[in-house]
Design an enzyme around this catalytic site. Structure first.
Site, PDB file in Angstrom:
ATOM      1  N   ASP A  53       0.711  -0.889  -0.003  1.00  0.00           N
ATOM      2  CA  ASP A  53       0.122   0.129  -0.018  1.00  0.00           C
ATOM      3  C   ASP A  53       1.042   1.363  -0.349  1.00  0.00           C
ATOM      4  O   ASP A  53       1.755   1.255   1.218  1.00  0.00           O
ATOM      5  CB  ASP A  53      -0.758  -0.418   1.171  1.00  0.00           C
ATOM      6  CG  ASP A  53      -1.796   0.887   1.126  1.00  0.00           C
ATOM      7  OD1 ASP A  53      -2.019   2.154   0.827  1.00  0.00           O
ATOM      8  OD2 ASP A  53      -3.336   0.803   1.462  1.00  0.00           O
ATOM      9  N   VAL A  54       0.626   2.270  -0.926  1.00  0.00           N
ATOM     10  CA  VAL A  54       1.578   3.212  -1.203  1.00  0.00           C
ATOM     11  C   VAL A  54       1.310   3.926  -0.490  1.00  0.00           C
ATOM     12  O   VAL A  54       2.215   5.169   0.001  1.00  0.00           O
ATOM     13  CB  VAL A  54       1.510   3.833  -2.303  1.00  0.00           C
ATOM     14  CG1 VAL A  54       2.523   2.897  -3.726  1.00  0.00           C
ATOM     15  CG2 VAL A  54      -0.108   4.346  -2.464  1.00  0.00           C
ATOM     16  N   TYR A 103     -11.373  12.808  -3.860  1.00  0.00           N
ATOM     17  CA  TYR A 103     -10.512  11.969  -5.080  1.00  0.00           C
ATOM     18  C   TYR A 103      -9.482  13.410  -5.762  1.00  0.00           C
ATOM     19  O   TYR A 103      -8.418  13.746  -5.576  1.00  0.00           O
ATOM     20  CB  TYR A 103     -11.184  11.361  -5.920  1.00  0.00           C
ATOM     21  CG  TYR A 103     -10.263  11.090  -7.911  1.00  0.00           C
ATOM     22  CD1 TYR A 103      -9.596  10.136  -7.271  1.00  0.00           C
ATOM     23  CD2 TYR A 103     -10.776  11.884  -8.464  1.00  0.00           C
ATOM     24  CE1 TYR A 103      -8.795   9.858  -9.046  1.00  0.00           C
ATOM     25  CE2 TYR A 103     -10.735  11.475  -9.659  1.00  0.00           C
ATOM     26  CZ  TYR A 103      -9.104   9.717  -9.507  1.00  0.00           C
ATOM     27  OH  TYR A 103      -8.877  10.257 -11.222  1.00  0.00           O
TER      28      TYR A 103
HETATM   29  P1  NAD Z   1      -7.857   1.415 -11.199  1.00  0.00           P
HETATM   30  O1  NAD Z   1      -8.614   1.555 -10.228  1.00  0.00           O
HETATM   31  O2  NAD Z   1      -8.693   0.324 -12.692  1.00  0.00           O
HETATM   32  O3  NAD Z   1      -6.263   1.204 -11.157  1.00  0.00           O
HETATM   33  C1  NAD Z   1      -6.039   1.702 -10.032  1.00  0.00           C
HETATM   34  C2  NAD Z   1      -5.006   1.281  -9.044  1.00  0.00           C
HETATM   35  O4  NAD Z   1      -4.181   1.162  -8.150  1.00  0.00           O
HETATM   36  C3  NAD Z   1      -5.654  -0.129  -8.589  1.00  0.00           C
HETATM   37  O5  NAD Z   1      -4.823  -1.662  -9.018  1.00  0.00           O
HETATM   38  C4  NAD Z   1      -5.722  -0.481  -7.025  1.00  0.00           C
HETATM   39  O6  NAD Z   1      -5.310  -1.652  -6.446  1.00  0.00           O
HETATM   40  C5  NAD Z   1      -4.068   0.187  -7.225  1.00  0.00           C
HETATM   41  N1  NAD Z   1      -4.431   1.160  -5.473  1.00  0.00           N
HETATM   42  C6  NAD Z   1      -5.398   1.475  -5.094  1.00  0.00           C
HETATM   43  N2  NAD Z   1      -5.176   2.573  -3.669  1.00  0.00           N
HETATM   44  C7  NAD Z   1      -3.205   1.586  -3.411  1.00  0.00           C
HETATM   45  C8  NAD Z   1      -2.387   2.038  -3.177  1.00  0.00           C
HETATM   46  N3  NAD Z   1      -3.651   2.847  -1.812  1.00  0.00           N
HETATM   47  N4  NAD Z   1      -1.636   1.233  -2.553  1.00  0.00           N
HETATM   48  C9  NAD Z   1      -0.982   0.588  -3.339  1.00  0.00           C
HETATM   49  N5  NAD Z   1      -2.395   0.264  -4.851  1.00  0.00           N
HETATM   50  C10 NAD Z   1      -3.484   0.883  -5.102  1.00  0.00           C
HETATM   51  O7  NAD Z   1      -7.859   2.746 -11.798  1.00  0.00           O
HETATM   52  P2  NAD Z   1      -7.406   3.077 -14.403  1.00  0.00           P
HETATM   53  O8  NAD Z   1      -8.346   3.692 -14.442  1.00  0.00           O
HETATM   54  O9  NAD Z   1      -6.327   1.925 -14.607  1.00  0.00           O
HETATM   55  O10 NAD Z   1      -6.874   3.757 -13.187  1.00  0.00           O
HETATM   56  C11 NAD Z   1      -5.598   4.350 -12.777  1.00  0.00           C
HETATM   57  C12 NAD Z   1      -4.684   5.680 -12.596  1.00  0.00           C
HETATM   58  O11 NAD Z   1      -4.997   6.956 -13.520  1.00  0.00           O
HETATM   59  C13 NAD Z   1      -5.295   6.200 -10.868  1.00  0.00           C
HETATM   60  O12 NAD Z   1      -4.591   6.604 -10.513  1.00  0.00           O
HETATM   61  C14 NAD Z   1      -6.168   7.308 -11.909  1.00  0.00           C
HETATM   62  O13 NAD Z   1      -6.915   8.734 -10.064  1.00  0.00           O
HETATM   63  C15 NAD Z   1      -5.912   7.916 -12.990  1.00  0.00           C
HETATM   64  N6  NAD Z   1      -7.177   7.909 -14.383  1.00  0.00           N
HETATM   65  C16 NAD Z   1      -7.643   7.289 -14.654  1.00  0.00           C
HETATM   66  C17 NAD Z   1      -9.067   7.875 -15.920  1.00  0.00           C
HETATM   67  C18 NAD Z   1      -9.448   7.072 -16.447  1.00  0.00           C
HETATM   68  O14 NAD Z   1      -9.809   7.403 -17.201  1.00  0.00           O
HETATM   69  N7  NAD Z   1      -9.013   5.658 -15.698  1.00  0.00           N
HETATM   70  C19 NAD Z   1      -8.757   9.193 -15.145  1.00  0.00           C
HETATM   71  C20 NAD Z   1      -7.779  10.240 -14.466  1.00  0.00           C
HETATM   72  C21 NAD Z   1      -7.434   9.612 -13.606  1.00  0.00           C
END
Ligand code: NAD
Ligand code: UDP
Length: 321
Positions: free
Chosen positions: A59-60, A148
């Site tokens: 966990d980060v 968020y």
């Molecule tokens: P997702 O939920 O599929 O992936 C997020 C990943 O982070 C998951 O594998 C989760 O288990 C991990 N995670 C969450 N909290 C954590 C923690 N405390 N420690 C370690 N791991 C943790 O979502 P995604 O769509 O793949 O998004 C990835 C990143 O891109 C995120 O930071 C999100 O904010 C950003 N983002 C995504 C989108 C989108 O449309 N997909 C848009 C804007 C920003």
């Protein structure tokens, strides 16, 4: 990227696992860090036996110690779907802010370049459309999405401060709505919800009037933008929007998904969640100019690539595989 050691937090998630694929293909040594909160080992199981790929469950919000050199860090750890990040809002905020600080400290210690996955949510419910990087946004700091939105805004501030005060080599991507295979069927975001509902023959849940807009980027395009931004020169100082400027109402998306799946599902209108942004469309002029990047996969084509993935997952679930 060949020969580089690259750490990806959130690497077992939707975007992170596609990014890990791209980095492994480019012959980088990849360290994938994830607490599996919304990510899944299934997303990276095909990489587990690959030479140069390593998974660490962590966990980060806790400090991370890694032996040996690290050249680049992509910080993607954070749930991205509103129902997922609102489930434990304090942990989401901690992930965004404390997680960013822990990773920035690691980048400083290793002399690594670090890229932050920021978001179009930093613009909140924007008063300007399209949104360019110079816009400061319109965010409710105590609303349902604040854990968020404000967490990600705080992370951007930290990235800026670590560059100004400590010389850390940072990049910041403001990612707009991205979709594709490996989103969870129960993720809760609109593209996955509509496809799953259409394939199941249940009503497509349109929140509010459905006249709010989003701009949807296919995952392969987005990952290409992240890799280019990471490789960009240090003169690329500020955050860079990455997304597809094609703007659609949610109702238009519902109709497109119904047409693409051939589903006879109806549309069911549901209450609009609080603070739901009314319009969202990226201005990507900066990415085009400094990265030579722009999306190549329109929504119709991206849906054609995404629908079969959900059909397969739902088939496996029914068959109990
Ligand atoms: P997702 O939920 O599929 O992936 C997020 C990943 O982070 C998951 O594998 C989760 O288990 C991990 N995670 C969450 N909290 C954590 C923690 N405390 N420690 C370690 N791991 C943790 O979502 P995604 O769509 O793949 O998004 C990835 C990143 O891109 C995120 O930071 C999100 O904010 C950003 N983002 C995504 C989108 C989108 O449309 N997909 C848009 C804007 C920003
Ligand atoms: N939305 C919807 N039905 C759903 C899920 C989402 O109408 O089943 C709407 C939501 O209210 C928002 C848009 O679709 O206006 C995009 O929602 P999503 O959660 O995908 O992303 P975000 O709101 O974070 O951009």
């Amino acid at each position: 990227m060949s020969g580089k050691t690259v750490l990806v937090t959130g690497g077992a998630g939707f975007l992170g696992s596609h990014l890990c694929d791209r980095l492994v293909e480019g012959e980088a040594q990849v360290i994938c860090v994830d607490n599996l909160q919304t990510g899944r080992l299934d997303n990276i199981s095909h990489l587990m036996q690959r030479r140069g790929f390593r998974f660490i469950r962590h966990d980060v919000t806790d400090r991370l110690c890694i032996d040996g050199p690290i050249d680049e860090i992509y910080n993607l750890a954070c749930p991205a779907s509103p129902p997922q990040y609102e489930r434990d809002p304090i942990h989401t905020f901690r992930t965004s802010v404390l997680g960013a600080m822990n990773l920035l400290d690691l980048a400083e210690a290793k002399g690594a370049r670090i890229l932050q996955a920021s978001t179009s949510e930093v613009y909140g419910d924007p008063m300007l459309c399209p949104q360019s990087e110079t816009y400061w946004g319109n965010v409710n700091m105590i609303g349902p999405r604040a854990c968020y939105d404000e967490g990600k805004r705080g992370a951007e501030t930290l990235f800026h401060l670590y560059r100004e005060d400590r010389g850390v080599d940072i990049r910041v991507a403001r990612i707009f709505n991205t979709y594709g295979p490996r989103m969870r069927p129960d993720d809760g975001r609109v593209v996955s919800n509509f496809i799953v509902q259409a394939l199941a023959g249940t009503p497509l849940t349109v929140y509010g009037s459905g006249r709010q807009t989003r701009s949807f980027c296919y995952v392969d395009d987005l990952v290409g933008g992240l890799v280019r931004l990471m490789a960009s020169p240090a003169t690329v100082k500020g955050p860079v929007n990455l997304g597809n400027p094609g703007e659609f109402t949610v109702l238009a998306l519902a109709e497109l998904v119904l047409a693409k799946t051939g589903s006879r599902s109806k549309v069911a209108f549901r209450t609009l969640p609080g603070d739901d942004p009314r319009r969202r469309r990226p201005d990507i002029a900066l990415a085009e100019r400094v990265l030579g990047w722009g999306p190549t996969i329109p929504l119709e084509e991206g849906l054609d690539r995404t629908i079969p993935y959900f059909a397969e997952v739902m088939h496996q679930n029914v068959a109990g595989v």
